[in-house]
Scaffold this active site. Structure first.
Site, PDB file in Angstrom:
ATOM      1  N   ASP A   4       0.826  -1.218   0.000  1.00  0.00           N
ATOM      2  CA  ASP A   4       0.000   0.000   0.000  1.00  0.00           C
ATOM      3  C   ASP A   4       0.862   1.272   0.000  1.00  0.00           C
ATOM      4  OD1 ASP A   4      -2.714   0.193  -0.091  1.00  0.00           O
ATOM      5  OD2 ASP A   4      -3.043  -0.251   2.022  1.00  0.00           O
ATOM      6  N   GLU A  47      -5.126   7.554  -0.118  1.00  0.00           N
ATOM      7  CA  GLU A  47      -5.609   6.864   1.069  1.00  0.00           C
ATOM      8  C   GLU A  47      -4.621   6.917   2.237  1.00  0.00           C
ATOM      9  OE1 GLU A  47      -7.101   2.927   0.287  1.00  0.00           O
ATOM     10  OE2 GLU A  47      -8.266   3.004   2.151  1.00  0.00           O
ATOM     11  N   ASP A  54      -6.048   5.509  -5.131  1.00  0.00           N
ATOM     12  CA  ASP A  54      -6.125   4.374  -4.213  1.00  0.00           C
ATOM     13  C   ASP A  54      -4.952   3.471  -4.574  1.00  0.00           C
ATOM     14  OD1 ASP A  54      -6.707   2.332  -2.515  1.00  0.00           O
ATOM     15  OD2 ASP A  54      -8.855   2.334  -2.923  1.00  0.00           O
ATOM     16  N   ILE A  97      -3.783   0.614  -3.399  1.00  0.00           N
ATOM     17  CA  ILE A  97      -4.288  -0.745  -3.656  1.00  0.00           C
ATOM     18  C   ILE A  97      -5.754  -0.732  -3.298  1.00  0.00           C
ATOM     19  CG2 ILE A  97      -4.242  -3.199  -3.092  1.00  0.00           C
ATOM     20  CD1 ILE A  97      -1.422  -3.074  -2.417  1.00  0.00           C
ATOM     21  N   ASP A  98      -6.587  -0.738  -4.315  1.00  0.00           N
ATOM     22  CA  ASP A  98      -8.017  -0.834  -4.081  1.00  0.00           C
ATOM     23  C   ASP A  98      -8.346  -2.326  -4.013  1.00  0.00           C
ATOM     24  OD1 ASP A  98     -10.694   0.016  -3.877  1.00  0.00           O
ATOM     25  OD2 ASP A  98     -10.994  -0.400  -6.006  1.00  0.00           O
ATOM     26  N   THR A 119      -7.869  -4.324  -0.895  1.00  0.00           N
ATOM     27  CA  THR A 119      -6.753  -4.983  -0.163  1.00  0.00           C
ATOM     28  C   THR A 119      -7.149  -6.396   0.282  1.00  0.00           C
ATOM     29  OG1 THR A 119      -7.484  -3.749   1.769  1.00  0.00           O
ATOM     30  CG2 THR A 119      -5.512  -2.963   0.708  1.00  0.00           C
ATOM     31  N   HIS A 137     -18.988  -5.038   2.332  1.00  0.00           N
ATOM     32  CA  HIS A 137     -18.871  -3.822   1.516  1.00  0.00           C
ATOM     33  C   HIS A 137     -20.141  -3.505   0.732  1.00  0.00           C
ATOM     34  CE1 HIS A 137     -14.182  -4.129   1.356  1.00  0.00           C
ATOM     35  NE2 HIS A 137     -14.666  -3.997   2.571  1.00  0.00           N
ATOM     36  N   SER A 159     -12.544  -4.811  -5.763  1.00  0.00           N
ATOM     37  CA  SER A 159     -11.888  -3.611  -6.307  1.00  0.00           C
ATOM     38  C   SER A 159     -12.600  -2.986  -7.505  1.00  0.00           C
ATOM     39  CB  SER A 159     -10.429  -3.893  -6.670  1.00  0.00           C
ATOM     40  OG  SER A 159     -10.330  -4.455  -7.968  1.00  0.00           O
ATOM     41  N   LYS A 199     -14.060  -4.177 -11.164  1.00  0.00           N
ATOM     42  CA  LYS A 199     -15.475  -4.304 -11.582  1.00  0.00           C
ATOM     43  C   LYS A 199     -15.826  -3.226 -12.615  1.00  0.00           C
ATOM     44  CE  LYS A 199     -17.013  -4.288  -7.124  1.00  0.00           C
ATOM     45  NZ  LYS A 199     -15.873  -4.728  -6.320  1.00  0.00           N
ATOM     46  N   ARG A 207     -23.526  -1.411  -5.931  1.00  0.00           N
ATOM     47  CA  ARG A 207     -22.751  -1.275  -4.684  1.00  0.00           C
ATOM     48  C   ARG A 207     -23.606  -0.563  -3.642  1.00  0.00           C
ATOM     49  NH1 ARG A 207     -17.335  -1.291  -3.534  1.00  0.00           N
ATOM     50  NH2 ARG A 207     -16.734  -0.150  -1.673  1.00  0.00           N
ATOM     51  N   ASP A 225     -12.105   5.515  -4.201  1.00  0.00           N
ATOM     52  CA  ASP A 225     -12.672   4.198  -4.503  1.00  0.00           C
ATOM     53  C   ASP A 225     -13.521   4.204  -5.768  1.00  0.00           C
ATOM     54  OD1 ASP A 225     -11.658   2.442  -2.592  1.00  0.00           O
ATOM     55  OD2 ASP A 225     -13.002   3.229  -1.052  1.00  0.00           O
TER      56      ASP A 225
HETATM   57  P1  AMP Z   1     -14.669  -3.749  -3.092  1.00  0.00           P
HETATM   58  O1  AMP Z   1     -13.427  -4.503  -3.352  1.00  0.00           O
HETATM   59  O2  AMP Z   1     -15.357  -3.274  -4.317  1.00  0.00           O
HETATM   60  O3  AMP Z   1     -15.565  -4.454  -2.142  1.00  0.00           O
HETATM   61  O4  AMP Z   1     -14.262  -2.396  -2.399  1.00  0.00           O
HETATM   62  C1  AMP Z   1     -13.040  -2.209  -1.798  1.00  0.00           C
HETATM   63  C2  AMP Z   1     -13.088  -0.895  -1.097  1.00  0.00           C
HETATM   64  O5  AMP Z   1     -14.174  -0.842  -0.215  1.00  0.00           O
HETATM   65  C3  AMP Z   1     -11.896  -0.659  -0.228  1.00  0.00           C
HETATM   66  O6  AMP Z   1     -10.869   0.002  -0.940  1.00  0.00           O
HETATM   67  C4  AMP Z   1     -12.399   0.189   0.894  1.00  0.00           C
HETATM   68  O7  AMP Z   1     -12.013   1.528   0.776  1.00  0.00           O
HETATM   69  C5  AMP Z   1     -13.895   0.114   0.773  1.00  0.00           C
HETATM   70  N1  AMP Z   1     -14.538  -0.269   2.025  1.00  0.00           N
HETATM   71  C6  AMP Z   1     -13.962  -0.531   3.210  1.00  0.00           C
HETATM   72  N2  AMP Z   1     -14.904  -0.800   4.151  1.00  0.00           N
HETATM   73  C7  AMP Z   1     -16.082  -0.703   3.526  1.00  0.00           C
HETATM   74  C8  AMP Z   1     -17.437  -0.860   3.964  1.00  0.00           C
HETATM   75  N3  AMP Z   1     -17.732  -1.184   5.208  1.00  0.00           N
HETATM   76  N4  AMP Z   1     -18.424  -0.697   3.054  1.00  0.00           N
HETATM   77  C9  AMP Z   1     -18.133  -0.378   1.781  1.00  0.00           C
HETATM   78  N5  AMP Z   1     -16.869  -0.225   1.308  1.00  0.00           N
HETATM   79  C10 AMP Z   1     -15.864  -0.382   2.164  1.00  0.00           C
HETATM   80 MG    MG Z   2     -10.191   1.269  -2.059  1.00  0.00          MG
END
Ligand code: AMP
Ligand code: MG
Length: 428
Positions: free
Chosen positions: A123, A148, A211, A213-214, A216, A309, A333, A336, A350, A362
């Site tokens: 990161d 970030e 970001d 690393i989106d 993680t 998420h 990430s 998508k 989302r 993000d």
């Molecule tokens: P994804 O991989 O699309 O699920 O999204 C990853 C991103 O979701 C990460 O980079 C975080 O910044 C963000 N994230 C972290 N916690 C949450 C949460 N509780 N709800 C939604 N997104 C989140």
């Molecule tokens: Mg992210």
């Protein structure tokens, strides 16, 4: 049943993803020390003696602030071409660093997998590389980045070992690029580069949005992740780059396994369409488009792999109302957004749990890649996303993306589903 897409073993990394560094395409033909203004050349020599943090690079910038204003009457592509080349180079190099770290994680034993420090290293390392490369490649005007990470934790005594590892990795990665093969960043230089990301963004001027690393969680699992970099100009996203090292180059539509080569670099400049190329050396971009389907029965949808998420129950209800037949494709990430932009699926949903505030890094890069591919990205009320409010996106409930034909019926399905969800919550 949801479809999961990701890497399952190190062998699938293939030859390009081996631990040995691979040379990236050089976007510039003149040897490094002559390409930069004399001030930057001074930075090189200072860095070689490891005294200099990044401040040295920027103290000439005020004299060049007029450049973006005088470029405003140029077409979008010529206005941002230099920025795009720098962004692609920065994200590709950061992707290389992340690939090396992910390969190490996947090869490590079960016990060390519980140690989260590799992801911390990747990161910070990714952010330091992007910040440094942008700063070196672009000498026009003040540099602002909303990212970030910041260096506060890394400056603690307990982080000495991690900082030393990050410094080594960043320097190893930079040395694989001909433009930077003479550069050695000091630990202070790394910290300083990371702290270039503490901007608050906003509605005036230019701000990079990163970001490092989106996804993680996906990175740690060996699945999808992205290096997501965008540029805001007067509050609007004008450029975006998404490096997705584990995303197959071929469509992931209807696939449960990885097929063929992976490693995609998506890019877009406002008004110039969306493009995809391989992260490999010498690749050329091809134009991409969202799917043209107007029948939800043919549509498939993407959502977060992590249930924390996005509300999978709600998205399943939305899909049902819309008449979507295919199971959700769950990947981590902003990969998508990339997959949607090239038509692998038709919809991205989302819907985070109540109270979560979305951050601009993000979504900014994914947003412009999808919109330039002919898609639409909105909140749950159908409003465009507003990236001009600082580090957060203030929006209504959730985010959805699809093509222009499907958006009206998707909006109805989303609003009906949310209403139902609220009614059942009020009965409890
Ligand atoms: P994804 O991989 O699309 O699920 O999204 C990853 C991103 O979701 C990460 O980079 C975080 O910044 C963000 N994230 C972290 N916690 C949450 C949460 N509780 N709800 C939604 N997104 C989140
Ligand atoms: Mg992210």
């Amino acid at each position: 049943m949801a479809v999961r897409l990701g890497l399952t073993n190190v062998a699938s990394l293939g030859p390009r993803k081996a631990l040995l560094p691979v040379r990236l395409p050089s976007l510039l033909s003149v040897p490094a020390p002559d390409r930069y203004p004399s001030h930057h050349r001074h930075f090189y020599t200072s860095l070689s003696s490891t005294i200099s943090p990044l401040q040295l690079v920027r103290d000439f910038s005020q004299s060049q602030i007029t450049m973006s204003a005088s470029a405003s009457d140029l077409s979008p592509i010529s206005t941002y071409a230099k920025e795009l080349a720098a962004a692609k180079k920065a994200a590709s190099l950061a992707a290389r660093l992340c690939q090396m770290v992910q390969a190490e994680i996947l090869q490590s034993d079960v016990q060390s997998k519980a140690d989260k420090s590799p992801v911390t290293v990747a990161d910070y390392g990714s952010q330091a590389i992007v910040s440094f490369v942008l700063d070196m490649e672009l000498s026009s005007g003040p540099f602002s980045m909303v990212a970030e990470e910041d260096s506060e934790d890394l400056r603690k005594d307990s982080s000495k070992e991690i900082l030393s590892r990050i410094t080594e990795l960043v320097n190893d990665t930079l040395s694989t690029d001909p433009s930077f093969c003479n550069v050695i960043l000091s630990e202070e230089g790394i910290l300083s580069a990371i702290d270039k990301g503490t901007s608050e963004g906003g509605s005036s001027g230019r701000h990079w949005v990163l970001d490092p690393i989106d996804g993680t969680k996906g990175f740690l699992r060996g699945d999808q992740y992205a290096i997501a970099l965008a540029l805001l100009d007067e509050g609007k996203v004008v450029l975006g780059v998404l490096a997705c090292p584990n995303l197959p180059l071929a469509s992931i539509q209807n696939t449960t396994q990885n097929v063929g080569e992976s490693g995609c670099l998506f890019s877009a400049i406002v008004g110039n369409g969306a493009w995809m190329q391989s992260l490999d050396e010498g690749s050329s971009p091809t134009k991409i488009q969202v799917t043209s389907t107007d029948d939800p029965v043919d549509a498939s949808f993407f959502e977060s792999f992590e249930a924390a998420h996005s509300l999978h129950d709600l998205t399943s209800n939305i899909a049902k109302k819309l008449g979507v037949k295919a199971p959700p494709v769950r990947i981590d990430s902003q990969a998508k957004y990339g997959a949607l932009a090239r038509g692998d699926g038709a919809i991205y949903l989302r819907f985070p749990h109540k109270g979560y505030r979305e951050k601009i890094w993000d979504h900014a890069a994914g947003y412009i890649v999808v919109t330039e591919a002919g898609g639409v990205v909105t909140d749950a009320a159908g409003n465009d996303l507003d990236f001009s409010k600082g580090r957060y996106l203030d929006l209504d409930t959730g985010i959805m993306a699809t093509n222009k034909k499907l958006m009206p019926s998707l909006l109805v399905a989303v609003q009906d589903s949310i209403k139902e969800q609220q009614q059942s919550a009020s009965l409890l």
